[in-house]
Design an enzyme around this catalytic site. Sequence first.
Site: not given
Ligand code: NAD
Length: 250
Positions: A38, A157, A159
């Site tokens: 985004s 989240y 859910a």
């Molecule tokens: P982060 O916040 O570091 O990165 C997320 C990225 O997604 C960012 O670059 C942000 O700009 C982008 N983003 C946010 N909303 C958006 C949208 N509507 N459209 C397009 N891009 C969008 O997060 P992360 O920790 O790297 O997490 C990434 C994924 O992994 C997520 O789906 C999160 O739920 C999942 N996750 C993360 C963890 C963790 O511990 N970090 C654990 C389980 C799941």
Amino acid sequence: MFDLTKKTAIVTGAKQGIGYGIALALAKSGADVVVSDSDAAGARKAADAIAKSTKRKTLAAGADVSKKPDVDALLRAAVEKFGKVDILVNDAGIYPFKPLLDMTEGDWQKVIEVNLTGTFLTNQAAARQMIRQKGGGRIITVSSIASLIGYANLAHYCASKGGVNAFVRSAAVELAPHGITVNAIAPGAIQTPGIGALDEKALAGLLTAVPLKRIGQPEDIAAAAVFLASDEAGYVTGQTLVVDGGWTSQ
Ligand code: NAD
């Protein structure tokens, strides 16, 4: 090492964190990658860095996964640049902490729109393109262990990610006749900008939950994504692959 040469991949949420790690790993494995986020400027920076370090072709694309016109434009841009889409990794997701009793309808809807509606929109758009190509495909969404166990202050989240796992099972069944596999990856705690810097106390608390006694890195999730994106994973579909250092095994 799984070989993704001649494949084209789209990764959403790829400016940083897990999405960036996945985009980089797919490119290292030979794929050309559409780096989408985004934050369009962030996507451009990430795409340039990945192209420079892997010598693969990349395309930066700003797109909000919760908005259908953005997702449609993302697919069009990918096909215009690379002629096809073989792999979609929908990583984009948000996890704003909010106590249930304070949660507004707006808080709830925002998380559902990005994490769950975004999964529907990106998976559907990619599947339509893959079906037109008649060559099968690989669709992967980043879920979370929050889809499997409850966490305080993350009801929306949990859910949304539970919904992702259910969506993935259903889409896998429906898209199987087209040779398209649909899977999720459920990370445990992964060090990313989204999680932020953890102080010693927070890290120690976290590690009591993780039998492998370390916080995960984006590379841990990227390795699972490369496998699920590979030809070798062609008999794996409808699954949520947990990558959590053993957290949910206890
Ligand atoms: P982060 O916040 O570091 O990165 C997320 C990225 O997604 C960012 O670059 C942000 O700009 C982008 N983003 C946010 N909303 C958006 C949208 N509507 N459209 C397009 N891009 C969008 O997060 P992360 O920790 O790297 O997490 C990434 C994924 O992994 C997520 O789906 C999160 O739920 C999942 N996750 C993360 C963890 C963790 O511990 N970090 C654990 C389980 C799941």
